[in-house]
Design a protein around this motif. Sequence first.
Motif, short mmCIF file in Angstrom:
data_model
loop_
_atom_site.label_atom_id
_atom_site.label_comp_id
_atom_site.label_asym_id
_atom_site.label_seq_id
_atom_site.Cartn_x
_atom_site.Cartn_y
_atom_site.Cartn_z
N ALA A 148 0.83 -1.21 0.00
CA ALA A 148 0.00 0.00 0.00
C ALA A 148 0.86 1.26 0.00
N GLN A 149 1.94 1.25 0.75
CA GLN A 149 2.84 2.40 0.79
C GLN A 149 3.51 2.61 -0.57
N ARG A 204 2.41 1.57 -3.42
CA ARG A 204 1.38 1.89 -4.42
C ARG A 204 1.11 3.38 -4.46
N GLU A 205 1.05 4.01 -3.30
CA GLU A 205 0.80 5.46 -3.27
C GLU A 205 1.98 6.23 -3.87
N ARG A 214 1.40 5.89 -7.60
CA ARG A 214 0.29 6.75 -8.04
C ARG A 214 0.73 8.21 -8.10
N ASN A 215 1.40 8.66 -7.08
CA ASN A 215 1.85 10.06 -7.05
C ASN A 215 2.81 10.35 -8.19
N PRO A 270 -7.60 5.32 -8.19
CA PRO A 270 -7.41 4.80 -6.83
C PRO A 270 -7.40 3.27 -6.85
N GLU A 319 -6.63 -0.57 -4.58
CA GLU A 319 -6.37 -1.32 -3.36
C GLU A 319 -5.70 -2.66 -3.69
#
Length: 350
Positions: free
Chosen positions: A261-262, A264-265, A268-269, A280, A282
């Motif tokens: 999750a970390q 992935r963000e 995305r950024n 978005p 998950e």
Amino acid sequence: MAHGGNVWQGQGPGEWLDFSANIRPEGPPAWVCAALRDGARDAAYYPDLHMRREKEALARCLGVKTEMTCPTAGGIAALELAARLDTTGALILTPCFSEYAAFAIHQGHKTRTVSLLYAKHAVRDLACVREALFAGCTVWLCNPLNPVGVAFPREQVLQLLADVECVGGWLVVDEAFIEYCPEHSVVTEVAGHERLLVAGSMTKILGIPGVRLGYLCAQPRVLDGLAPYQRPWELNCFAAAVLRALPEHLPERAADAVRNAQRREMLRNGLEQLGAFAYPSEAAFVLADFARPVHPLAEAMRVRGILVRECMDFAGIDDGCHLRLAVKEEAAQKKLLAAMQEVIVCGENP
């Protein structure tokens, strides 16, 4: 290319940084490697036809009764089994894994689709499926949705199940990436719902796509009806050994999901800084809309030894502008984003 992970081109896997397949970036963890070595000791014997110990281990992992579990040779084998249900046709929620339709068509089932996308970059509530249901249909849902990454809350999935039950149909939920968002899983609901089947894959988060390990969960009567279609010795000695060891390592798997999750963000950024719209997610991947043809970008990445997943075979995002990118370790993602930045800038300033 209907699937990612085509690392056998050129000189082989070592040549590529593969963002096209959503596999644990570090490869299999140490305990999995140890289990594989243990499994090798059984290579001289036929596996247990009934997979007794493996079913017990799977039941412990999923929180269901042993008789509701069916280990399979990868998630795709579970989906192929589910396609054998007695049904009037398939209702496929798109965009999604291409094999749902392929299996349904192979069984001679008529297929219909419902898009879960609308407007620009928006995802529908599952209530939109209700009007498309027909008597005796099998509904195919991937949660979280591949290749978009959005996960539907379990309350929405259970309402869809209620709607499906009203028409005497079946709901097959493919939870291939559910380990990354386990709060959305409906696998424990199979105990109370005969018309629900849940398929899953353990190859992604364990980093073992070559081993082939998945499962199908349903009520015993349903699994008994599908059993004649399952191949004998479904699990090889390596997959069986990993599955038997898994219950003792669930905390490590959960930690991998947090780390994913970390990362992935971060991905995305980075994609948004390049001007793309990143959905978005998950799951273990991010879908990005670059609002321009991405094939030249994908080819430029390939020249640089980086594989990315174009999305031309996913209904609804087959406009040539989308890439699905796997979540990887920070250094690999920085390399990807830097290479993309270089290609995009060069393209804008020839």
